[in-house]
Design a protein around this motif. Structure first.
Motif, PDB file in Angstrom:
ATOM      1  N   LYS A  29      -9.185   9.002 -17.385  1.00 20.17           N
ATOM      2  CA  LYS A  29     -10.439   8.906 -16.620  1.00 20.17           C
ATOM      3  C   LYS A  29     -11.490   8.175 -17.435  1.00 20.17           C
ATOM      4  CE  LYS A  29     -13.850  10.967 -13.769  1.00 20.17           C
ATOM      5  NZ  LYS A  29     -14.761   9.896 -13.921  1.00 20.17           N
ATOM      6  N   LEU A  30     -11.580   8.458 -18.714  1.00 20.63           N
ATOM      7  CA  LEU A  30     -12.558   7.798 -19.577  1.00 20.63           C
ATOM      8  C   LEU A  30     -12.306   6.290 -19.610  1.00 20.63           C
ATOM      9  CD1 LEU A  30     -14.911   7.981 -21.546  1.00 20.63           C
ATOM     10  CD2 LEU A  30     -13.249   8.452 -23.358  1.00 20.63           C
ATOM     11  N   GLU A  31     -11.045   5.889 -19.706  1.00 19.37           N
ATOM     12  CA  GLU A  31     -10.709   4.466 -19.719  1.00 19.37           C
ATOM     13  C   GLU A  31     -11.061   3.815 -18.383  1.00 19.37           C
ATOM     14  OE1 GLU A  31      -6.771   1.776 -20.308  1.00 19.37           O
ATOM     15  OE2 GLU A  31      -7.086   3.403 -21.729  1.00 19.37           O
ATOM     16  N   ARG A  32     -10.795   4.486 -17.260  1.00 21.30           N
ATOM     17  CA  ARG A  32     -11.153   3.947 -15.939  1.00 21.30           C
ATOM     18  C   ARG A  32     -12.669   3.804 -15.821  1.00 21.30           C
ATOM     19  NH1 ARG A  32      -6.481   3.685 -16.441  1.00 21.30           N
ATOM     20  NH2 ARG A  32      -6.940   1.598 -16.777  1.00 21.30           N
ATOM     21  N   ASP A  33     -13.415   4.786 -16.330  1.00 19.30           N
ATOM     22  CA  ASP A  33     -14.875   4.717 -16.284  1.00 19.30           C
ATOM     23  C   ASP A  33     -15.394   3.556 -17.127  1.00 19.30           C
ATOM     24  OD1 ASP A  33     -14.914   6.927 -14.641  1.00 19.30           O
ATOM     25  OD2 ASP A  33     -15.505   8.337 -16.221  1.00 19.30           O
ATOM     26  N   ARG A  34     -14.780   3.359 -18.287  1.00 27.17           N
ATOM     27  CA  ARG A  34     -15.181   2.235 -19.144  1.00 27.17           C
ATOM     28  C   ARG A  34     -14.917   0.910 -18.440  1.00 27.17           C
ATOM     29  NH1 ARG A  34     -12.390   4.748 -24.511  1.00 27.17           N
ATOM     30  NH2 ARG A  34     -14.215   5.887 -25.301  1.00 27.17           N
ATOM     31  N   GLU A  35     -13.728   0.758 -17.879  1.00 25.80           N
ATOM     32  CA  GLU A  35     -13.384  -0.482 -17.177  1.00 25.80           C
ATOM     33  C   GLU A  35     -14.332  -0.729 -16.011  1.00 25.80           C
ATOM     34  OE1 GLU A  35      -9.282  -0.467 -15.998  1.00 25.80           O
ATOM     35  OE2 GLU A  35      -8.573  -0.677 -18.064  1.00 25.80           O
ATOM     36  N   SER A  36     -14.615   0.296 -15.254  1.00 27.88           N
ATOM     37  CA  SER A  36     -15.507   0.164 -14.103  1.00 27.88           C
ATOM     38  C   SER A  36     -16.903  -0.267 -14.539  1.00 27.88           C
ATOM     39  CB  SER A  36     -15.568   1.495 -13.360  1.00 27.88           C
ATOM     40  OG  SER A  36     -16.525   1.455 -12.345  1.00 27.88           O
ATOM     41  N   VAL A  85      -1.786  31.150  -7.469  1.00 32.80           N
ATOM     42  CA  VAL A  85      -1.232  30.323  -8.545  1.00 32.80           C
ATOM     43  C   VAL A  85      -1.426  28.839  -8.215  1.00 32.80           C
ATOM     44  CG1 VAL A  85       0.923  29.633  -9.665  1.00 32.80           C
ATOM     45  CG2 VAL A  85       0.393  32.054  -9.371  1.00 32.80           C
ATOM     46  N   LEU A  86      -1.219  28.464  -6.973  1.00 34.96           N
ATOM     47  CA  LEU A  86      -1.416  27.084  -6.548  1.00 34.96           C
ATOM     48  C   LEU A  86      -2.876  26.658  -6.726  1.00 34.96           C
ATOM     49  CD1 LEU A  86      -0.282  24.505  -5.207  1.00 34.96           C
ATOM     50  CD2 LEU A  86      -0.913  25.535  -3.019  1.00 34.96           C
ATOM     51  N   ILE A  87      -3.801  27.468  -6.304  1.00 32.49           N
ATOM     52  CA  ILE A  87      -5.230  27.162  -6.432  1.00 32.49           C
ATOM     53  C   ILE A  87      -5.615  27.036  -7.914  1.00 32.49           C
ATOM     54  CG2 ILE A  87      -7.574  28.027  -6.033  1.00 32.49           C
ATOM     55  CD1 ILE A  87      -6.165  26.914  -3.525  1.00 32.49           C
ATOM     56  N   ILE A  88      -5.144  27.948  -8.741  1.00 31.37           N
ATOM     57  CA  ILE A  88      -5.435  27.880 -10.180  1.00 31.37           C
ATOM     58  C   ILE A  88      -4.845  26.603 -10.772  1.00 31.37           C
ATOM     59  CG2 ILE A  88      -4.940  28.958 -12.422  1.00 31.37           C
ATOM     60  CD1 ILE A  88      -5.237  31.685 -10.978  1.00 31.37           C
ATOM     61  N   GLY A  89      -3.643  26.251 -10.350  1.00 29.85           N
ATOM     62  CA  GLY A  89      -3.016  25.009 -10.826  1.00 29.85           C
ATOM     63  C   GLY A  89      -3.832  23.776 -10.447  1.00 29.85           C
ATOM     64  N   ILE A  90      -4.333  23.747  -9.232  1.00 32.65           N
ATOM     65  CA  ILE A  90      -5.151  22.623  -8.783  1.00 32.65           C
ATOM     66  C   ILE A  90      -6.440  22.549  -9.589  1.00 32.65           C
ATOM     67  CG2 ILE A  90      -6.551  21.765  -6.846  1.00 32.65           C
ATOM     68  CD1 ILE A  90      -4.272  22.759  -4.995  1.00 32.65           C
ATOM     69  N   ILE A  91      -7.075  23.671  -9.821  1.00 37.67           N
ATOM     70  CA  ILE A  91      -8.318  23.699 -10.596  1.00 37.67           C
ATOM     71  C   ILE A  91      -8.074  23.241 -12.033  1.00 37.67           C
ATOM     72  CG2 ILE A  91     -10.082  25.226 -11.583  1.00 37.67           C
ATOM     73  CD1 ILE A  91      -9.880  26.853  -8.926  1.00 37.67           C
ATOM     74  N   THR A 118      -7.287  19.455 -12.066  1.00 37.18           N
ATOM     75  CA  THR A 118      -8.515  18.674 -11.860  1.00 37.18           C
ATOM     76  C   THR A 118      -9.357  18.653 -13.124  1.00 37.18           C
ATOM     77  OG1 THR A 118      -8.513  19.273  -9.522  1.00 37.18           O
ATOM     78  CG2 THR A 118     -10.592  18.460 -10.442  1.00 37.18           C
ATOM     79  N   PHE A 119      -9.494  19.764 -13.777  1.00 38.12           N
ATOM     80  CA  PHE A 119     -10.264  19.841 -15.022  1.00 38.12           C
ATOM     81  C   PHE A 119      -9.644  18.952 -16.100  1.00 38.12           C
ATOM     82  CE2 PHE A 119     -11.063  21.763 -19.193  1.00 38.12           C
ATOM     83  CZ  PHE A 119     -12.450  21.718 -19.207  1.00 38.12           C
ATOM     84  N   ILE A 120      -8.338  19.014 -16.235  1.00 34.28           N
ATOM     85  CA  ILE A 120      -7.647  18.192 -17.246  1.00 34.28           C
ATOM     86  C   ILE A 120      -7.832  16.711 -16.925  1.00 34.28           C
ATOM     87  CG2 ILE A 120      -5.357  17.535 -18.100  1.00 34.28           C
ATOM     88  CD1 ILE A 120      -4.609  20.537 -17.901  1.00 34.28           C
ATOM     89  N   TYR A 121      -7.743  16.340 -15.654  1.00 33.29           N
ATOM     90  CA  TYR A 121      -7.922  14.941 -15.265  1.00 33.29           C
ATOM     91  C   TYR A 121      -9.308  14.444 -15.659  1.00 33.29           C
ATOM     92  CZ  TYR A 121      -8.905  10.860 -12.440  1.00 33.29           C
ATOM     93  OH  TYR A 121      -9.294   9.616 -12.031  1.00 33.29           O
TER      94      TYR A 121
END
Length: 121
Positions: free
Chosen positions: A30-37, A12-18, A21-24
């Motif tokens: 993330k898109l806004e950080r990529d744009r700013e960068s 359950v922990l591994i699935i939660g991490i995956i 990470t996918f949602i992030y």
């Protein structure tokens, strides 16, 4: 029994991490950080390599209490930098109102400044 509970908890922990990470990586954050960068990178290069050398120290010094706004549309018109703009991440942005803001600092050389980013997406 304890091993089974541990194994289920671990899975359950591994699935939660995956999933997290996918949602992030699919998130607007993330898109806004990529744009700013991306705009910081190309905006700094534009300012240091093209803008500053063309206007000089005295001109830039006049903006010490304000700022110099360089829109993405201006950077895009530069032949050397237009390929460095990741247009895919800016597809829903207003190129005239998305800009890097340069605030000159003393002694007003090409690398003496602070930056801010304005995204209109």
């Amino acid at each position: 029994m304890k091993q089974k509970i541990f194994l289920i908890s671990f899975v359950v922990l591994i699935i939660g991490i995956i999933v997290g990470t996918f949602i992030y990586f699919k998130s607007d954050y993330k898109l806004e950080r990529d744009r700013e960068s991306n705009i910081l990178k190309v905006g700094k290069e534009y300012y240091e390599e093209y803008y500053y050398p063309s206007v000089g120290k005295e001109y830039v010094k006049g903006y010490r209490n304000n700022s110099i706004k360089i829109p993405l549309s201006t950077i895009e018109n530069s032949n050397n930098l237009k390929d460095k703009i990741n247009k895919k991440i800016f597809d829903k942005c207003d190129f005239n109102n998305t800009y890097i803001e340069i605030i000159p600092l003393s002694p007003y050389e090409s690398k003496d400044y602070k930056t801010k980013v304005n995204l209109d997406c």
